[in-house]
Scaffold this active site. Structure first.
Site, short mmCIF file in Angstrom:
data_model
loop_
_atom_site.label_atom_id
_atom_site.label_comp_id
_atom_site.label_asym_id
_atom_site.label_seq_id
_atom_site.Cartn_x
_atom_site.Cartn_y
_atom_site.Cartn_z
N ARG A 1 0.84 -1.20 0.00
CA ARG A 1 0.00 0.00 0.00
C ARG A 1 0.87 1.25 0.00
NH1 ARG A 1 -2.21 0.05 4.92
NH2 ARG A 1 -0.86 1.74 5.61
N TYR B 1 -16.55 17.18 -16.80
CA TYR B 1 -17.02 15.80 -16.81
C TYR B 1 -18.05 15.59 -15.69
CZ TYR B 1 -16.86 10.81 -15.64
OH TYR B 1 -17.19 9.52 -15.31
N LYS C 1 -7.97 5.92 -19.73
CA LYS C 1 -8.27 6.41 -21.07
C LYS C 1 -7.06 6.28 -22.00
CE LYS C 1 -12.29 7.56 -19.26
NZ LYS C 1 -12.12 7.50 -17.81
N ASP D 1 -6.97 18.80 -15.49
CA ASP D 1 -7.30 17.45 -15.94
C ASP D 1 -6.84 17.34 -17.39
OD1 ASP D 1 -8.47 15.11 -16.92
OD2 ASP D 1 -10.23 15.30 -15.65
#
Length: 383
Positions: free
Chosen positions: A49, A101, A197, A172
């Protein structure tokens, strides 16, 4: 040593460097825990982690491509946005785009409703409105080009206005990737990605990343990601780096296809408007050309006839697939009002200019002639 070009970094960072046997491909490290070398002495890894070799290599590669101090790889694009917002406190204000978005809009609105911070949704193309909103703000969130209307924000100017007001800037960069735009070099403090993406590019991994321009801004993000466990999984990082190797060649071909599709759409009588900054007469063309090294593979267009026309169009397509997400090798069509931006609500969509006849395309790697034939079939269905 000669500085490597970005495409070389994407293709080779970490190659033949991460394995005692000389493996060319960095090996997948699935171990959740690591042996200590002795009392209070680690090899640099103790628990996955906190740090994992695959995640670290992906973060290093993304930071080099974006020209940042470092990166944090997260479990999704929305986790990346949320991590970037974690620096805000109660009473702080984030200035966000009114046409962002739908998932980002939902996250910001819900965080504000819970009292985590305040949010001002602003038309960031309106300089006077942006200046007014930035007074007393702690953070400016940019999305350029915007999803789904492909509006382009002047990153240099926005960063200058924000920094003068004492605010930091997040951009972004999902729609363009570092192959076509590097916001940190234009003044931004942070870049966020949905690596799901274009960076991964094969529609088979969900992930995200935050890249910071400076070390002092990076350290709190690393610490908070470890505290909350919002990190990406080793296998996801391994697969994302595998996809990243071909980013530059993929997006170059996808952009060529998108230009052909945009030109075709403009000639259709059933189309009211095409939103693609690569078109020479697009309102954002000059600005996009000044801060991007390409126009990308995303576009949207508005159909005459509203919902009935949309229904007939999506029923007729055979190569474009009706689906959410974007940036994969396959071409997709989405209806923002009922899919990606449904969470905004009708009033917010109307304010942003997202109408019922709007369709968003993510253009893939198919032969351009086949894509155009598919569109001809769909337009014939609504003629």
């Amino acid at each position: 040593m000669t500085t490597k070009k970005p495409a070389t970094i994407a293709a080779t960072n970490g190659v033949a460097q991460w394995d005692r046997y000389g493996a060319i491909v960095p090996p997948l490290q699935l171990s959740s825990t690591y042996a200590f070398e002795g009392y209070d002495k680690t090899s640099g890894y103790d628990y996955s982690r906190s740090a994992n070799p695959n995640r670290d290599l992906l973060a290093e590669t993304l930071a080099k491509l974006e020209e940042g101090a470092g990166a944090v790889v997260t479990a999704s694009g929305m986790a990346a946005v949320d991590l970037a917002l974690s620096q805000l406190g109660q009473g702080d204000t984030v200035v966000a785009p009114h046409d962002c978005y739908g998932g980002t809009y939902r996250l910001l609105a819900e965080r504000a409703r819970r009292g985590d911070f305040r949010v001002a949704f602003v038309d960031q193309g309106d300089v006077a409105a942006l200046k007014a909103a930035l007074k007393g703000a702690a953070l400016l969130f940019l999305e350029t080009p915007s999803n789904p209307l492909m509006r382009v924000t002047d990153i240099r100017r926005a960063c200058d206005l924000a920094h003068r007001a004492g605010a930091k800037v997040i951009v972004d960069n999902t729609f363009l990737s570092p192959a076509l735009q590097r916001p940190l070099t234009l003044g931004a403090d942070f870049v966020v990605h949905s690596t799901t993406k274009f960076i991964n590019g094969h529609s088979d991994v969900v992930g995200g990343a935050v890249i910071a321009a400076r070390e002092d801004d990076l350290a709190p993000l690393i610490a908070w990601a470890n505290t909350t466990g919002t990190i990406g999984a080793p296998f996801d990082a391994y697969m994302t780096l595998r996809g990243l190797r071909t980013l530059f060649v993929r997006i170059a071909q996808q952009e060529r296809n998108a230009a052909a599709v945009a030109g075709f759409l403009r000639a259709q009588p059933q189309v009211k408007a095409v939103h693609y900054p690569g078109l020479p007469d697009d309102p954002a063309h000059a600005l996009a050309a000044s801060q991007q090294s390409g126009f990308g593979a995303m576009l949207s267009f508005e159909l005459e006839g509203g919902i009935p026309a949309v229904q007939a169009f999506v029923a007729a397509i055979r190569i474009f697939t009706l689906a959410e997400s974007l940036g994969g090798v396959e071409s997709l069509v989405a209806h923002p009002a009922t899919m990606t931006h449904a969470a905004m609500g009708a009033e917010a969509r109307a304010a942003a200019g997202i109408g019922d006849g709007l369709l968003r395309l993510s253009v893939g790697l198919e032969d351009a002639d086949d894509l155009l034939d598919d569109l001809r079939r769909a337009f014939a269905a609504i003629a």
